[in-house]
Design an enzyme around this catalytic site. Structure first.
Site, PDB file in Angstrom:
ATOM      1  N   HIS A   1     -38.750 -14.949 -10.043  1.00 12.86           N
ATOM      2  CA  HIS A   1     -39.166 -16.331  -9.821  1.00 12.86           C
ATOM      3  C   HIS A   1     -40.519 -16.415  -9.127  1.00 12.86           C
ATOM      4  CE1 HIS A   1     -34.682 -17.318 -10.248  1.00 12.86           C
ATOM      5  NE2 HIS A   1     -35.316 -17.785 -11.315  1.00 12.86           N
TER       6      HIS A   1
ATOM      7  N   CYS B   1     -50.907  17.449  -6.448  1.00 16.53           N
ATOM      8  CA  CYS B   1     -50.865  18.676  -7.247  1.00 16.53           C
ATOM      9  C   CYS B   1     -52.158  19.476  -7.116  1.00 16.53           C
ATOM     10  CB  CYS B   1     -50.568  18.358  -8.711  1.00 16.53           C
ATOM     11  SG  CYS B   1     -51.719  17.186  -9.463  1.00 16.53           S
TER      12      CYS B   1
ATOM     13  N   HIS C   1     -53.233  16.013 -14.085  1.00 22.28           N
ATOM     14  CA  HIS C   1     -52.312  16.883 -13.351  1.00 22.28           C
ATOM     15  C   HIS C   1     -52.853  18.308 -13.309  1.00 22.28           C
ATOM     16  CE1 HIS C   1     -48.602  18.214 -11.612  1.00 22.28           C
ATOM     17  NE2 HIS C   1     -48.347  19.031 -12.603  1.00 22.28           N
TER      18      HIS C   1
END
Length: 781
Positions: free
Chosen positions: A210, A313, A728
């Site tokens: 909402h 990473c 990555h």
């Protein structure tokens, strides 16, 4: 039996900014999940393991004389079925998972001075502190949340928000969504005061949308999450027009418009930042072979993974490669568990480097999962390098954030950080294995006189020649011809012509330069530059580089120095005369990449005049400076410059001495940003007015000149993604898998380290061709 130490102990609840180390021990990676749990000191909130063989909690008590601790022990609750994560998820759609959802937590208060006597947790002096510890953000979450929050900025919609006529919202108006009965995840429109529930979250629940529906109907842009508001003025503020989380500098005033006093609010729900961290750390990557088969997980010493902290990473791949090297293992892994004696182990670099060595190399945290855990994941849980990341990155504008970073840049930064911490004790500095000397030879084409200069380096950044193959159509992906590592090294060391005005004969005919090795390192780090500048933006190119499996020689790239019959050019003016002579070879290299000479000169001046990679990074960071194309101005540089003591203090907080800080500021005209760059580019300068002669270090400690100089590939850092600042990173390392047997040699194979997942094999042959960083070990056999 009563305890006399409660009355005398300095017990107090943690402040909002105080570090509470309740995720893992500050000296090892034991967590509350261990059978013995984790002791949190109720005086300084240090976290110490209670294990029978280490007991860092008791060691901390002996050093600090803080006797009262809270032991926290957690047991994971049974997990529900695992859902497949969507490809992308918005912060507003991330579900929260509380500690109560995941763990059954048991707590005990003990006095270590009374042999672990259990104390009554309801004693008022104790209860208040215990509740404060349990409700506080852990130091790990605190630093991660801070790193995310540093990236959140205001926008024009929060800065110039026009609110409707004021009205006071009653308690019942704030109790639930204006369109439904939901009482959590409620968002207040700061424009008109309408309260709406949040978006429906992945997995169901969370809201009926909402709040977003109200925006779509009204285009009122800015809303605040009620449950995230704190008395000190922080809260989740979202701009729907920007579709991003934003800051509202006038939040208190904007809330008061609707009768909400920020000083009376309490945070009762997780913030978007905390939810984002949870989601990022759950992200999974494929771990199958090209044939679709699951790769074999590995366990034991040397096969411990590092949990992804949310875009970490790059750090994990660098750390795994470093700690696989014998010198780093000898330096930072102490099987006996010896650690420095310090009251603040979380803020001591030596402690955290040894903690990391123990975590990665002992095998203590790399065990096969039990049958129940096996159903969820076949890999070990790994260790979370949160304290290490927070400590190493806290003084760096990029590595202190939660954004993805360049793994090669982090490697350079970490090497310099360790080197500074080692001071002048070379025996304690494992990074010396990377050091070597390059010699640059310049010869005037007219008079044939020569000059030689030497520089100590820790790596080489080699250009990768681009050979495009024809495409059938413009829509096809670009394909490149393979090149060999030898071609890259040939290009790095080849002779180059450049514009040059000779100081001996005055000729402008030019000169020729060549870079070669004067000594060789124990471990050669090579960064492969696979990119082109497109509209001043570095664009990554997938050019395959063929790297030999067998040892290869660098003997052909050895410099023999000044030869009989060669005449030296006169020395260049010293920089003390306010004259800067740019490194000709690096100027030529940067010029070939398309950078204007004025920018190249500035980059070399600001980064030490010896490192092409550092200069290139400076150019990328400063290309939007308004004066980037102005001529280099040395007017303010020099010993007569008055430096700000405030600037000296800021650099001192980063670990530099006052002498180093003052010299860096003088050399860079008082510019703080450039001073930091100068300090990192001059790690061996102790700040004295006349720098110590570097020839001794150059000749004695930076590599050796013995031949043959054969090197063999030891490990690689690979990257998948269009940019080194996204995508990555993983590491492949050649490791000994099994013990040598009487029937044959030891079993060695490539091991893939993909965050916490450690497996044998993988597509290493293909990844070697596209690796971003290569580690070559000297072959002495």
């Amino acid at each position: 039996m009563s305890c006399p130490h409660v009355a005398t102990a300095l017990l107090h609840p943690p402040t909002p900014t105080q570090q509470v180390h309740k995720d893992d021990c500050t000296q090892c990676f034991d967590t509350p999940d261990q059978l013995w749990g984790l002791d949190v000191c109720l005086s300084c909130f240090n976290g110490g393991c209670n294990s029978p063989d280490r007991n860092h909690s008791f060691q901390h008590y002996q050093l600090s004389q803080h006797p009262i601790v809270l032991n926290i022990r957690r047991e994971p609750k049974p997990k529900r079925g695992r859902e497949e994560s969507p490809a992308k998820i918005l912060k507003l759609s991330i579900p929260g998972e509380t500690e109560e959802d995941k763990y059954e937590t048991k707590t005990v208060v003990k006095c270590l001075a009374c042999d672990g006597l259990e104390l009554d947790k309801t004693i008022p002096a104790i209860a208040e502190v215990v509740n404060g510890v349990l409700s506080a953000l852990s130091s790990t979450k605190q630093s991660e949340v801070k790193a995310w929050e540093e990236e959140i900025l205001p926008c024009e919609h929060t800065l110039f928000l026009e609110q409707d006529e004021a009205k006071v919202l009653a308690d019942q108006d704030l109790a639930h969504c204006s369109q439904c009965d939901l009482k959590e995840n409620l968002w207040l429109c700061l424009k008109c005061g309408t309260l709406g529930c949040g978006r429906r979250q992945f997995g169901g629940g969370g809201g009926n949308g909402h709040g977003i529906a109200h925006f779509e109907q009204t285009l009122h842009p800015v809303s605040v999450k009620l449950g995230s508001i704190t008395p000190d003025g922080t809260a989740d503020v979202y701009c729907y027009l920007c579709n991003e989380e934003r800051q509202d500098p006038d939040l208190a005033k904007h809330l008061l418009r609707w009768g909400i006093k920020i000083s009376e609010r309490q945070k009762v729900e997780k913030s978007l930042v905390e939810l984002q961290l949870e989601h990022n750390m759950k992200w999974e990557f494929s771990m199958t072979s090209e044939k679709g088969e699951e790769l074999q997980p590995l366990f034991g010493p040397g096969f411990t993974g590092l949990k992804n902290l949310g875009n970490s990473c790059y750090l994990a791949s660098v750390v795994q490669c470093l700690y696989s090297l014998p010198r780093f293992q000898e330096r930072y892994y102490y099987p006996s568990g010896d650690l420095p004696l310090t009251l603040e182990p979380a803020n001591d670099l030596e402690t955290q480097l040894r903690k990391l060595g123990d975590g990665l190399l002992s095998g203590r945290y790399s065990n096969p999962p039990n049958p129940e855990e096996q159903l969820e994941s076949p890999y070990a849980k790994g260790i979370a390098p949160s304290m290490f990341k927070a400590l190493v990155g806290k003084s760096h504008v990029e590595f202190s954030t939660m954004r993805q970073q360049d793994a090669f840049e982090f490697l350079l930064y970490l090497v310099q950080t360790i080197r500074r911490a080692s001071h002048q004790n070379l025996d304690a500095d494992p990074t010396t294995i990377f050091s070597f000397v390059v010699e640059q030879r310049l010869q005037c084409l007219a008079c044939k006189k020569v000059s030689y200069r030497t520089d100590v380096q820790d790596n080489i950044s080699v250009p990768v020649p681009v050979k495009r193959l024809p495409r059938e159509s413009l829509e096809d992906k670009e394909v490149f011809e393979s090149v060999t590592l030898k071609e890259c090294l040939d290009l790095f060391t080849q002779s180059e012509s450049l514009e040059y005005t000779c100081q001996a004969c005055g000729s402008k005919e030019g000169a020729v330069t060549r870079t070669a090795f004067k000594t060789f390192p124990e471990v050669l780090v090579v960064n492969a530059r696979r990119f082109e500048l497109v509209n001043w933006v570095p664009t990554k190119l997938d050019v395959p580089v063929v790297v030999p499996d067998e040892p290869f020689s660098l003997d052909d790239y050895f410099s023999t120095g000044l030869q009989p019959g060669e005449e030296l050019l006169p020395e260049s003016p010293s920089t003390s005369e306010n004259v800067f002579i740019a490194n000709e070879a690096i100027m030529a290299m940067l010029g070939e990449m398309g950078f204007p000479s004025t920018r190249c000169e500035k980059a070399l001046y600001n980064t030490g005049n010896s490192d092409p990679d550092a200069a290139m990074n400076w150019l990328f960071q400063h290309m939007d400076d308004p004066d980037i194309d102005d001529p280099l101005d040395l007017g303010k540089a020099g010993s007569d410059l008055e430096v700000s003591e405030d600037s000296v203090a800021v650099l001192g907080d980063m670990g530099f001495t006052a002498a180093q800080a003052k010299k860096a500021l003088k050399e860079t005209g008082g510019d703080m940003e450039r001073a930091v760059e100068w300090l990192f580019s001059h790690p061996d300068d102790n700040g004295t007015e006349t720098p110590a002669d570097q020839s001794e270090r150059t000749e004695v400690t930076a590599g050796d000149a013995t031949k043959p100089a054969a090197f063999k590939l030891h490990s690689i850092i690979c990257h998948k993604g269009a940019s080194v600042h996204a995508g990555h990173y993983v590491a492949f390392i050649k490791e000994k898998i099994g013990e040598q047997s009487s029937n044959g040699p030891e079993d060695t194979d490539w091991v893939l380290f993909n965050d916490e997942k450690v497996v044998r094999g993988g597509e290493v042959d293909e990844m070697k061709k596209f690796a971003y960083v290569y580690f070559f070990e000297r072959n002495r056999g």
